[in-house]
Write an enzyme that holds these catalytic residues in place. Structure first.
Site, short mmCIF file in Angstrom:
data_model
loop_
_atom_site.label_atom_id
_atom_site.label_comp_id
_atom_site.label_asym_id
_atom_site.label_seq_id
_atom_site.Cartn_x
_atom_site.Cartn_y
_atom_site.Cartn_z
N GLU A 70 -25.36 13.81 -36.61
CA GLU A 70 -24.34 14.50 -37.39
C GLU A 70 -24.63 16.01 -37.41
O GLU A 70 -25.64 16.45 -37.95
CB GLU A 70 -24.32 13.97 -38.82
CG GLU A 70 -23.80 12.54 -38.95
CD GLU A 70 -22.29 12.44 -38.91
OE1 GLU A 70 -21.62 13.49 -38.79
OE2 GLU A 70 -21.78 11.30 -39.03
N CYS A 71 -23.74 16.77 -36.82
CA CYS A 71 -23.84 18.23 -36.83
C CYS A 71 -23.22 18.79 -38.10
O CYS A 71 -22.34 18.16 -38.70
CB CYS A 71 -23.10 18.82 -35.63
SG CYS A 71 -23.70 18.28 -34.03
#
Length: 232
Positions: free
Chosen positions: A193-194
């Site tokens: 997850e960025c």
């Protein structure tokens, strides 16, 4: 690393879904998947920059790369595909449900109802994964299912992203790729997850905060170790 175009898929809106492989004769592949949700350009960009780096790196890892599984959503900047289905709730895992916590999580009329999901399942059957990275954007963390603690720890130690365990009570993910892969295929899957553009200055800054962790991981030997484990 040279990339070989594989047979393209078609989205619900009849847009092509390009796929590339670094080899076509491997026993197991490391999948890099982005753009499952069309409103998450950050994950798409980070994967794109990683692939650019891989092309110059000279590694011999067998990859299958999907730059954007959901081209309809990516074009329209929406989570779902052209039918309004959340592709990460459409996999035929045993926990698939026709109920959705909100409209944006609509799972489809039945498991694997969507052409994008069907294409991904066919692709994984023809080119069996031994490890999957699924790039998203929400909050900066990594989540893993299956035996991949060493990879999660590597990423955490380099870029400081939290390791988040599955929280079914607070954030259930019925019919997700993580649920399906872990249950049906018995291989590890890592959700990367960025941070979002609301949390960072621009896409380039998001890549820069992850470049050392991701490129270092690719050179660490951990990917090869996991693929060998499932190649027997």
């Amino acid at each position: 690393m040279n990339l070989i175009p594989l047979q393209e898929g078609l989205s619900a809106g009849k847009r092509p879904i390009p796929v590339f492989a670094s080899k076509v004769d491997a026993t197991r592949y490391c999948y890099l998947i982005a753009g499952t949700h069309g409103d998450e350009p950050e994950g798409v960009y980070v994967q794109e920059k990683l692939v650019e780096w891989l092309k110059l790196a000279g590694l011999s890892i067998p990859f299958v790369i999907i730059p954007a599984l959901n081209p309809d959503g990516l074009r329209d900047n929406i989570r779902g595909n052209g039918n309004g289905v959340d592709l990460n709730r459409n996999l035929p895992a045993s926990n698939w449900s026709d109920e959705a916590r909100a409209e944006r999580y609509f799972p489809g009329s039945e498991p694997a109802s969507e052409p994008e999901t069907q294409f991904l399942l066919e692709l994984m059957e023809e080119y069996p994964p031994g490890l999957i990275f699924s790039f998203h954007s929400w909050q900066p963390f990594v989540n893993g299912r299956g035996d991949c603690d060493d990879i999660l720890e590597y990423i955490h130690l380099v870029n400081g992203y939290a390791i988040v365990k599955d929280d079914i009570d607070n954030h259930p993910t019925p019919g997700s790729l993580g649920s399906y892969v872990y249950e049906k295929m018995g291989i590890p899957i890592i959700t990367f997850e960025c941070p979002t553009l609301e949390q960072r200055e621009d896409l380039q800054s998001i890549w820069h905060e992850n470049k050392i962790a991701l490129t270092g991981l690719m050179q660490s030997g951990l990917i090869q170790k996991h693929l060998q484990r499932y190649s027997g």
